[in-house]
Design a protein around this motif. Structure first.
Motif, PDB file in Angstrom:
ATOM      1  N   ILE A   1       0.817  -1.117   0.049  1.00 49.12           N
ATOM      2  CA  ILE A   1       0.018   0.079  -0.044  1.00 49.12           C
ATOM      3  C   ILE A   1       0.863   1.437   0.101  1.00 49.12           C
ATOM      4  O   ILE A   1       1.627   1.514   0.825  1.00 49.12           O
ATOM      5  CB  ILE A   1      -1.014   0.154   1.173  1.00 49.12           C
ATOM      6  N   LEU A   2       0.656   2.113  -0.826  1.00 49.64           N
ATOM      7  CA  LEU A   2       1.323   3.179  -1.009  1.00 49.64           C
ATOM      8  C   LEU A   2       0.784   4.416  -0.448  1.00 49.64           C
ATOM      9  O   LEU A   2       1.306   5.137   0.350  1.00 49.64           O
ATOM     10  CB  LEU A   2       1.750   3.782  -2.631  1.00 49.64           C
ATOM     11  N   GLY A   3      -0.586   4.503  -0.554  1.00 54.31           N
ATOM     12  CA  GLY A   3      -1.258   5.611   0.074  1.00 54.31           C
ATOM     13  C   GLY A   3      -2.805   5.628  -0.373  1.00 54.31           C
ATOM     14  O   GLY A   3      -3.212   4.632  -1.087  1.00 54.31           O
ATOM     15  N   THR A   4      -3.488   6.698  -0.028  1.00 55.56           N
ATOM     16  CA  THR A   4      -4.694   6.820  -0.254  1.00 55.56           C
ATOM     17  C   THR A   4      -5.216   8.109  -0.827  1.00 55.56           C
ATOM     18  O   THR A   4      -4.579   9.369  -0.339  1.00 55.56           O
ATOM     19  CB  THR A   4      -5.930   6.465   0.932  1.00 55.56           C
TER      20      THR A   4
ATOM     21  N   MET B   1      10.314   2.457 -10.000  1.00 51.80           N
ATOM     22  CA  MET B   1      11.685   2.260  -9.031  1.00 51.80           C
ATOM     23  C   MET B   1      11.816   1.078  -8.345  1.00 51.80           C
ATOM     24  O   MET B   1      12.941   0.803  -8.044  1.00 51.80           O
ATOM     25  CB  MET B   1      11.480   3.626  -8.119  1.00 51.80           C
ATOM     26  N   LEU B   2      10.799   0.483  -8.026  1.00 54.04           N
ATOM     27  CA  LEU B   2      10.883  -0.679  -7.094  1.00 54.04           C
ATOM     28  C   LEU B   2      10.764  -2.008  -7.986  1.00 54.04           C
ATOM     29  O   LEU B   2      10.619  -3.140  -7.393  1.00 54.04           O
ATOM     30  CB  LEU B   2       9.774  -0.749  -6.037  1.00 54.04           C
ATOM     31  N   GLY B   3      10.609  -1.772  -9.240  1.00 51.89           N
ATOM     32  CA  GLY B   3      10.519  -3.147 -10.081  1.00 51.89           C
ATOM     33  C   GLY B   3       9.318  -3.900  -9.827  1.00 51.89           C
ATOM     34  O   GLY B   3       9.315  -5.090 -10.058  1.00 51.89           O
ATOM     35  N   SER B   4       8.272  -3.111  -9.723  1.00 54.39           N
ATOM     36  CA  SER B   4       6.892  -3.940  -9.399  1.00 54.39           C
ATOM     37  C   SER B   4       6.293  -4.506 -10.835  1.00 54.39           C
ATOM     38  O   SER B   4       6.809  -3.897 -11.869  1.00 54.39           O
ATOM     39  CB  SER B   4       5.841  -2.979  -8.730  1.00 54.39           C
ATOM     40  N   SER B   5       5.616  -5.359 -10.607  1.00 48.94           N
ATOM     41  CA  SER B   5       4.865  -5.822 -11.824  1.00 48.94           C
ATOM     42  C   SER B   5       3.676  -4.744 -12.500  1.00 48.94           C
ATOM     43  O   SER B   5       3.471  -4.776 -13.729  1.00 48.94           O
ATOM     44  CB  SER B   5       4.041  -7.130 -11.457  1.00 48.94           C
ATOM     45  N   ALA B   6       3.286  -4.038 -11.689  1.00 48.96           N
ATOM     46  CA  ALA B   6       2.313  -2.964 -11.988  1.00 48.96           C
ATOM     47  C   ALA B   6       1.824  -2.201 -10.915  1.00 48.96           C
ATOM     48  O   ALA B   6       2.064  -2.529  -9.443  1.00 48.96           O
ATOM     49  CB  ALA B   6       0.971  -3.598 -12.643  1.00 48.96           C
ATOM     50  N   TYR B   7       0.917  -1.162 -10.755  1.00 51.06           N
ATOM     51  CA  TYR B   7       0.392  -0.580  -9.804  1.00 51.06           C
ATOM     52  C   TYR B   7      -1.032  -0.669 -10.145  1.00 51.06           C
ATOM     53  O   TYR B   7      -1.676  -0.870 -11.164  1.00 51.06           O
ATOM     54  CB  TYR B   7       0.819   0.747  -9.544  1.00 51.06           C
ATOM     55  N   TYR B   8      -1.778  -0.087  -9.069  1.00 50.72           N
ATOM     56  CA  TYR B   8      -3.169  -0.314  -9.229  1.00 50.72           C
ATOM     57  C   TYR B   8      -4.107   0.989  -8.224  1.00 50.72           C
ATOM     58  O   TYR B   8      -3.588   0.918  -7.204  1.00 50.72           O
ATOM     59  CB  TYR B   8      -4.022  -1.540  -8.951  1.00 50.72           C
ATOM     60  N   VAL B   9      -4.927   1.705  -8.885  1.00 56.82           N
ATOM     61  CA  VAL B   9      -5.663   2.651  -8.235  1.00 56.82           C
ATOM     62  C   VAL B   9      -6.884   2.043  -8.091  1.00 56.82           C
ATOM     63  O   VAL B   9      -7.999   1.642  -8.753  1.00 56.82           O
ATOM     64  CB  VAL B   9      -5.814   3.836  -8.951  1.00 56.82           C
ATOM     65  N   ALA B  10      -7.279   1.669  -6.709  1.00 56.47           N
ATOM     66  CA  ALA B  10      -8.604   0.919  -6.477  1.00 56.47           C
ATOM     67  C   ALA B  10      -9.539   2.002  -5.832  1.00 56.47           C
ATOM     68  O   ALA B  10      -9.542   2.244  -4.805  1.00 56.47           O
ATOM     69  CB  ALA B  10      -8.363  -0.219  -5.284  1.00 56.47           C
ATOM     70  N   ASP B  11     -10.357   2.472  -6.713  1.00 53.72           N
ATOM     71  CA  ASP B  11     -11.546   3.516  -6.412  1.00 53.72           C
ATOM     72  C   ASP B  11     -12.729   2.875  -5.419  1.00 53.72           C
ATOM     73  O   ASP B  11     -13.335   1.824  -5.822  1.00 53.72           O
ATOM     74  CB  ASP B  11     -12.108   4.093  -7.750  1.00 53.72           C
ATOM     75  N   TYR B  12     -12.905   3.407  -4.556  1.00 59.34           N
ATOM     76  CA  TYR B  12     -14.206   2.863  -3.372  1.00 59.34           C
ATOM     77  C   TYR B  12     -15.115   3.922  -3.253  1.00 59.34           C
ATOM     78  O   TYR B  12     -15.651   3.712  -2.162  1.00 59.34           O
ATOM     79  CB  TYR B  12     -13.430   2.204  -2.112  1.00 59.34           C
ATOM     80  N   GLY B  13     -15.066   4.729  -4.338  1.00 58.17           N
ATOM     81  CA  GLY B  13     -16.246   5.696  -4.105  1.00 58.17           C
ATOM     82  C   GLY B  13     -15.714   7.110  -3.561  1.00 58.17           C
ATOM     83  O   GLY B  13     -15.673   8.154  -4.159  1.00 58.17           O
ATOM     84  N   SER B  14     -15.624   6.915  -1.952  1.00 58.12           N
ATOM     85  CA  SER B  14     -15.185   8.417  -1.508  1.00 58.12           C
ATOM     86  C   SER B  14     -13.776   8.721  -1.702  1.00 58.12           C
ATOM     87  O   SER B  14     -13.295   9.714  -1.560  1.00 58.12           O
ATOM     88  CB  SER B  14     -15.368   8.446   0.234  1.00 58.12           C
ATOM     89  N   GLY B  15     -12.963   7.620  -2.252  1.00 59.23           N
ATOM     90  CA  GLY B  15     -11.257   7.814  -2.248  1.00 59.23           C
ATOM     91  C   GLY B  15     -10.875   6.539  -2.962  1.00 59.23           C
ATOM     92  O   GLY B  15     -11.668   5.962  -3.667  1.00 59.23           O
ATOM     93  N   ALA B  16      -9.620   6.724  -2.912  1.00 60.14           N
ATOM     94  CA  ALA B  16      -9.002   5.443  -3.854  1.00 60.14           C
ATOM     95  C   ALA B  16      -7.861   4.956  -3.164  1.00 60.14           C
ATOM     96  O   ALA B  16      -6.968   5.709  -2.555  1.00 60.14           O
ATOM     97  CB  ALA B  16      -8.538   5.925  -5.359  1.00 60.14           C
TER      98      ALA B  16
END
Length: 224
Positions: A57-60, A124-139
């Protein structure tokens, strides 16, 4: 991720943005149109019953306040420490290089900024991908590392011609620096001279020209 050279945020998006955005195509191919579901106790995000990825988890992002909050600063949510290792690594880099983007616990942001952070972190971290998971009031912004995504990757030189224009339309950066970094990350041999850049990969060739401000003027490819 080397600390020997101090890079600005624009340097970082130029360095990592192309290949990170490229990887998002691989993620999209794997998850399709499936809805997401996150289980923070298990530390996973799932897309249907059979597609499950471990996450960091990077942030919200809050839609109402239009702010981004780094995961390491979100003490109220009780995020498990083991899910914050990527965020803490990014913070550590920010502390060493003096980048406020990575060390300011909460700041004004737009959705585009969330993708900006995701691309840099993923690269930077060599991840496979990132994802922005939107849950309505935020992500929720997460990084994913999974062989399922990595193994879906195919060498697609043609993708450069669509991904790179998309990247530079979204974010400010040195176009010449960004294209060279992207092509090298995809295995191309790159030759740059003044305002021109050429790159080869097997029988594939890409040629680009730039203006005096290093903005892309033309991008052409002989790709198979």
């Amino acid at each position: 991720m080397s600390d020997s050279t101090v890079l600005t945020a624009q340097d970082l998006i130029a360095q990592y943005g192309g290949i990170a955005l490229d990887k998002q195509n691989d993620l999209a191919a794997v998850i399709g149109d499936n809805n997401w579901n996150a289980d923070l106790e298990q530390g996973v995000i799932s897309f249907g019953e059979h597609i499950v990825f471990p996450i960091q988890i990077l942030g919200t992002f809050s839609h109402s306040s239009e702010t981004f909050l780094w995961g390491w600063a979100n003490t109220a949510s009780g995020i498990p420490e083991n899910l914050l290792q990527d965020a803490l690594q990014i913070k550590q880099y920010g502390e060493k290089t003096g980048l406020p983007l990575f060390t300011t616990s909460q700041f004004d942001a737009a959705v585009n900024d969330v993708h900006y952070i995701g691309l840099i972190a993923s690269g930077m971290l060599g991840s496979s991908a990132y994802y922005v998971a939107d849950y309505g009031s935020g992500a929720l912004l997460v990084t994913i590392k999974s062989p399922l995504i990595d193994e879906a990757r195919t060498e697609t030189p043609q993708r450069v011609l669509t991904v790179f224009p998309q990247l530079i339309s979204l974010f400010e950066m040195n176009h010449q620096q960004a294209l060279a970094a992207y092509l090298k990350a995809k295995g191309f041999e790159v030759t740059a001279k003044d305002k021109e850049l050429s790159a080869t990969y097997n029988s594939n060739t890409i040629v680009a020209t730039f203006d005096e401000l290093h903005r892309l003027a033309s991008l052409n490819g002989n790709l198979s």
